[in-house]
Design a protein around this motif. Structure first.
Motif, PDB file in Angstrom:
ATOM      1  N   VAL A 109      -2.186  15.840 -29.427  1.00  0.00           N
ATOM      2  CA  VAL A 109      -3.273  15.199 -29.617  1.00  0.00           C
ATOM      3  C   VAL A 109      -4.065  15.833 -30.025  1.00  0.00           C
ATOM      4  O   VAL A 109      -4.447  16.919 -28.853  1.00  0.00           O
ATOM      5  N   GLU A 110      -4.922  16.807 -30.822  1.00  0.00           N
ATOM      6  CA  GLU A 110      -6.402  17.718 -31.361  1.00  0.00           C
ATOM      7  C   GLU A 110      -5.183  18.611 -30.712  1.00  0.00           C
ATOM      8  O   GLU A 110      -6.540  19.206 -29.221  1.00  0.00           O
ATOM      9  N   ASP A 111      -4.186  18.871 -30.485  1.00  0.00           N
ATOM     10  CA  ASP A 111      -3.644  20.584 -29.966  1.00  0.00           C
ATOM     11  C   ASP A 111      -3.689  20.807 -28.860  1.00  0.00           C
ATOM     12  O   ASP A 111      -3.560  21.806 -28.013  1.00  0.00           O
ATOM     13  N   ALA A 112      -3.912  19.394 -28.021  1.00  0.00           N
ATOM     14  CA  ALA A 112      -3.349  19.239 -26.567  1.00  0.00           C
ATOM     15  C   ALA A 112      -2.174  18.563 -26.571  1.00  0.00           C
ATOM     16  O   ALA A 112      -1.398  17.797 -27.062  1.00  0.00           O
ATOM     17  N   SER A 113      -0.910  19.300 -25.711  1.00  0.00           N
ATOM     18  CA  SER A 113      -0.083  18.979 -24.970  1.00  0.00           C
ATOM     19  C   SER A 113      -0.114  17.411 -23.997  1.00  0.00           C
ATOM     20  O   SER A 113      -0.531  17.953 -23.509  1.00  0.00           O
ATOM     21  N   HIS A 114       0.968  16.575 -24.487  1.00  0.00           N
ATOM     22  CA  HIS A 114       0.693  15.478 -23.341  1.00  0.00           C
ATOM     23  C   HIS A 114       2.321  15.196 -23.221  1.00  0.00           C
ATOM     24  O   HIS A 114       2.933  15.138 -23.852  1.00  0.00           O
TER      25      HIS A 114
END
Length: 182
Positions: A80-85
């Motif tokens: 999400v928005e270039d962040a990995s979760h």
């Protein structure tokens, strides 16, 4: 093996609930669950039968035996928005109370949070729609239902002459019966 009823296919069920303090009282039956506070939801959803009048449905006599076969889901991620979760990030962020992933007769992941366990009861809401559509599909496959375009009154004759007259099984599965009950 654990004798628990469960469809023989891949399925993931998320029960979303907020975190809660242990001292939250049961919500009032006078207030719609749509208007419960976040704290009331987690208490109320697992005590729905205490708050509202319900009708229990008995278990069937046959159950598919499921085998616990835990798999490593630590590599499951989303962006999400270039962040990995991770899956754990998702469970924490969205206050998920439980998740179950099964394939065939194997339980691949089963995890509970927010005070829940495998014996916790929870109001199903829209999960029942998915289970119902699966059962209708099985009834068509097994020849008990010929077509989704048959009138529901062919299977529930006591609805004849009422608001559901002319409503098809397809209408009900689409939640488009045109019937508004108060």
């Amino acid at each position: 093996m654990l004798p628990r009823p469960f469809p023989a296919f891949v399925f993931a069920a998320l029960a979303v609930a907020p975190a809660i303090a242990d001292d939250v009282a049961l919500p009032s039956a006078d207030t719609s669950s749509l208007f419960w506070t976040q704290e009331e939801r987690i208490v109320g959803f697992r005590n729905f039968d205490t708050i509202y009048q319900t009708r229990p449905i008995d278990n069937g006599t046959e159950a598919l035996a499921l085998v616990d076969d835990p798999q490593d889901f630590s590599d499951v991620s989303y962006e999400v928005e270039d962040a990995s979760h991770t899956l754990d990030d998702y469970l924490e962020t969205f206050h998920v109370a439980g998740i179950l992933v099964a394939k065939g007769e194997r339980i691949l992941l089963e995890r509970y949070r927010l005070g829940h366990s495998e014996t916790s009861r929870w109001v199903s809401y829209s999960i029942a729609k998915s289970v119902t559509s699966l059962l209708v599909g099985a009834a068509i496959r097994d020849g008990y239902i010929k077509s989704l375009d048959e009138p529901v009154t062919d299977y529930l004759p006591r609805l004849k002459g009422g608001a559901y007259e002319g409503t098809t099984i397809r209408n009900l599965l689409h939640m488009a019966s045109g019937v508004c009950l108060e």
